[in-house]
Design a protein around this motif. Structure first.
Motif, PDB file in Angstrom:
ATOM      1  N   THR A 367       1.039  -1.791   0.379  1.00  0.00           N
ATOM      2  CA  THR A 367       0.082   0.185   0.086  1.00  0.00           C
ATOM      3  C   THR A 367       0.621   1.213  -0.024  1.00  0.00           C
ATOM      4  O   THR A 367       1.931   1.526   0.625  1.00  0.00           O
ATOM      5  N   MET A 522      -8.299  -4.180   0.783  1.00  0.00           N
ATOM      6  CA  MET A 522      -6.708  -4.266   0.223  1.00  0.00           C
ATOM      7  C   MET A 522      -5.547  -5.418   0.344  1.00  0.00           C
ATOM      8  O   MET A 522      -4.960  -5.383   0.084  1.00  0.00           O
ATOM      9  N   THR A 527      -2.278  -1.109  -3.422  1.00  0.00           N
ATOM     10  CA  THR A 527      -2.881  -0.188  -4.119  1.00  0.00           C
ATOM     11  C   THR A 527      -1.532   0.981  -3.546  1.00  0.00           C
ATOM     12  O   THR A 527      -0.978   1.624  -2.796  1.00  0.00           O
ATOM     13  N   ALA A 540       0.041   2.880   6.207  1.00  0.00           N
ATOM     14  CA  ALA A 540       0.657   2.442   4.648  1.00  0.00           C
ATOM     15  C   ALA A 540       2.047   1.775   4.902  1.00  0.00           C
ATOM     16  O   ALA A 540       2.929   2.066   5.200  1.00  0.00           O
TER      17      ALA A 540
END
Length: 581
Positions: A367, A522, A527, A540
């Motif tokens: 991510t 996700m 992502t 993240a």
């Protein structure tokens, strides 16, 4: 020459429907024959009634029956001409719109962004309507006019050569006058159409943003700007319409002179025994019919100039370079989501570089959050990932394959994208959620809505999932529209995600609920998250800090805070109360 080339291109659209044109011309010729026969029959009927007690009723009855038959047949053939010509016109208009609409989808996004949307809509609707009215419907009128002129000359010569010559010699003057005027009209019609497109664009922009206009009390300023464009359209319209309007009265004046000459000369010919009263009656009818096609043809010339000006605007878009897909496009059998950006360079304006020498390596399933001040290039990077724009230099690869070697439709299908600006179309909620998915079941649609926390408010609507949305979903709140867009992506279930301020219009409580759904979605997917609220991207795997098109810092949330750099300042600027406490 330009007009000629445009006309030739328009004629090519007729080719698939030439059978309609042929039938229209055949019935038009038959219609003209019956129409021209009627004055002869009327004249002969009149000759049977000349003199007291000299009426030949049996002969008159035959003529009356013949007149009725010819009038009925003329009406039937005239209907058939209209039917076939209209069918051809509507088919060609449909083809033009289909081709232009397909072109809009094939053009680079850069072209759409750099042109007025109102003007593009005007070319699709108003301009093509004018092509239909001015050129295609006038085509059969032009043929009918020419055929009527030729047929009328034949009948008049058969009745009396001298009177016919008067008509033949004088009438073409009207055609010369109309053609001279028509040649001067074209440039004014082009100017008028261009300003009309500008006006359409301005009106579309103002109507679509009335809340902003009223919030800043900008009504009077906008009205002044509208008046300025409208005044230019008025001046251009007066010039073009004045010249166009000169054609009809000019030709009518010439035709009136012809009719008067025929009447006077014909009357003396009757007195001298050269022709009968019935023949003169027929001749006067023919003289009137003979001049009418010249009026019609002169109007066709004016409409033709308008149609060609419109066609030129339409063809300019059709001739624009469109996106070319690679012949042997690459695909990925099992997309993993390894993305590598190498030496990327891009700018919207050549003299203002935006992204320069950009490098990024993203592993499958990571991510990636992209943060930075406004204008730093976050959205531009997303545009390049999705190939909405093409880089000037450098490469972007997915699983080792250059995205420029892939078909755009396929490449974009690898991503699910939720934007800050929502887009919903006029239709049911169910259809809007299913947009982008292939034949989903009702159960799948409902589950996607539940995952997006949209199910509750949908069921509160009168018709639930069958409730109809207005244009742009204007009968829902901004947050509700965003939830439907999120449900749409959850239903599509793509291998990679792009979330561009996806929860910016949603309240904090609902955002937390959706974030858990996002977290689930996700998992295992690469992502990209663009966010201004930095609290939403703390989990993240990698945060990319951008400024002026460059990566300033990258790392995890904790790593970047520990550096006490740009991200540290950016993050704590949103939590002043936390740092002060």
């Amino acid at each position: 020459m330009k007009n000629k080339n445009t006309l030739i291109r328009l004629m090519r659209f007729i080719s698939p429907y030439k059978s309609y044109l042929i039938f229209a011309l055949i019935f038009s010729a038959i219609n003209i024959v019956f129409t021209l026969m009627t004055p002869v029959l009327i004249g002969r009927a009149i000759d049977t009634m000349i003199g007291k007690g000299k009426v030949n009723f049996s002969y008159l009855s035959i003529r009356i029956v013949q007149i009725i038959i010819t009038v009925i047949l003329a009406a039937i053939t005239n209907y058939l001409v209209g039917r076939f010509s209209s069918k051809m016109t509507f088919e060609i208009t449909k083809d033009l719109r289909d081709q232009l609409f397909a072109k809009y989808h094939a053009l680079p996004l850069k072209y759409i962004d750099s042109h007025s949307h109102g003007d593009l809509m005007s070319r699709m609707i108003a301009d093509i309507d004018l092509i239909s009215d001015g050129l295609l419907q006038g085509f059969t009128n032009l043929f009918a006019g020419v055929a009527t002129i030729i047929g009328t000359i034949g009948f008049m010569l058969a009745i009396n050569i001298k009177i016919a010559l008067i008509v033949i010699i004088l009438t073409p003057i009207s055609l010369i006058v109309s053609s001279q005027i028509a040649t001067r009209v074209y440039k004014y019609f082009q100017e008028q159409l261009a300003i009309r497109g500008e006006l359409s664009g301005y009106v579309e922009e103002m109507i679509g943003n009335q809340k902003v206009v009223k919030a800043f009390s900008h009504e009077e300023v906008n009205k002044a700007a509208f008046d300025e464009i409208n005044q230019r359209l008025f001046v251009s319209g007066v010039k073009s319409q004045f010249l166009g309007a000169l054609v009809n009265p000019s030709t009518r004046f010439v035709n009136a002179i012809v009719y008067a000459a025929v009447t006077i000369f014909g009357a003396f010919t009757v007195l001298n025994g050269g022709i009968t009263v019935g023949a003169l009656s027929s001749f006067l009818t023919y003289a009137n019919q003979y001049t009418k096609p010249f009026n019609d043809i002169s109007n066709v010339f004016t409409e033709l100039e308008t149609a060609l000006a419109c066609a030129d605007r339409v063809f300019k878009i059709i001739d624009e370079d469109e996106i070319v897909e690679p012949r042997n496009a690459s695909t990925i059998e099992h997309p993993q989501g390894d993305i590598k950006i190498d030496s990327l360079q891009f700018s919207y304006v050549p003299e203002k570089p935006l992204i320069e020498d950009f490098h990024l390596d993203v592993k499958a399933g990571q991510t990636i959050a992209i943060v930075g001040p406004t204008g730093c290039g976050k959205t531009t990077l997303i545009n390049l990932l999705m190939r909405f724009y093409e880089p000037l230099k450098g490469t972007i690869t997915i699983d080792g394959i250059n995205i420029q070697d892939m078909d755009r439709h396929y490449m974009r299908s690898l991503y699910g994208m939720v934007l800050q600006d929502t887009w919903l179309f006029k239709g049911s909620i169910k259809d809007n959620i299913a947009y982008g998915s292939t034949n989903p079941t009702d159960e799948q649609i409902i589950q996607a809505a539940k995952n997006a926390h949209a199910h509750k408010f949908i069921m509160q609507l009168k018709d639930g999932y069958d409730a109809l949305l207005q244009e742009e979903g204007s009968n829902l709140s901004q947050g509700q529209r965003q939830l439907l867009c999120i449900a749409r992506i959850m239903l599509a279930d793509p291998p990679m995600l792009i979330l561009d301020e996806a929860t910016s219009s949603i309240d904090t409580r609902t955002e937390r609920q959706i974030q858990s759904a996002f977290d689930e979605m996700m998992k295992g997917r690469t992502t990209f998250i663009v966010a201004h609220r930095l609290s939403t991207i703390e989990k993240a795997d990698k945060i990319i800090v951008m400024n002026d098109g460059h990566i300033l810092e990258q790392g995890t949330h904790q790593e970047l805070l520990a550096q006490h750099g740009f991200y540290h300042k950016l993050y704590y600027s949103q939590f002043d109360t936390a740092t002060n406490s």
